[in-house]
Scaffold this motif. Structure first.
Motif, PDB file in Angstrom:
ATOM      1  N   HIS A  80      93.307  39.560  18.575  1.00 43.72           N
ATOM      2  CA  HIS A  80      93.561  38.563  18.328  1.00 43.72           C
ATOM      3  C   HIS A  80      93.597  38.262  16.316  1.00 43.72           C
ATOM      4  O   HIS A  80      94.702  38.671  15.911  1.00 43.72           O
ATOM      5  N   ARG A 104      84.502  39.637  26.806  1.00 42.26           N
ATOM      6  CA  ARG A 104      85.475  40.165  27.090  1.00 42.26           C
ATOM      7  C   ARG A 104      85.902  39.335  25.962  1.00 42.26           C
ATOM      8  O   ARG A 104      87.424  39.372  25.831  1.00 42.26           O
ATOM      9  N   GLN A 117      88.283  40.072  22.788  1.00 38.26           N
ATOM     10  CA  GLN A 117      89.826  38.688  23.111  1.00 38.26           C
ATOM     11  C   GLN A 117      89.878  38.319  21.779  1.00 38.26           C
ATOM     12  O   GLN A 117      91.484  37.414  20.955  1.00 38.26           O
TER      13      GLN A 117
END
Length: 65
Positions: free
Chosen positions: A52, A44, A48
């Protein structure tokens, strides 16, 4: 199903035993789920971070294309 032997210090094993008992689970089930949760959390966080970076570099990537 494959197995894995893990080594713990006496203190770590006591903490594992206490935590599993507090949740009404076996040490094996508790340890298994903790490892799977750690793997999932790592995935995860990676996803993420990748999202970004893609968003932050979106304008630059558009100009370079």
């Amino acid at each position: 199903m494959a197995g894995l032997n893990l080594r713990f210090t006496d203190e770590e094993l006591d903490a594992l035993r206490e935590r599993a008992a507090a949740e009404g689970r076996s040490m094996q089930a508790f340890a298994h789920d903790a490892v799977v949760a750690a793997i999932n959390e790592h995935s995860r966080l990676f996803n993420q971070a990748a999202e970004h970076v893609l968003k932050a570099s979106e304008e630059l990537n558009r100009r370079l294309a």
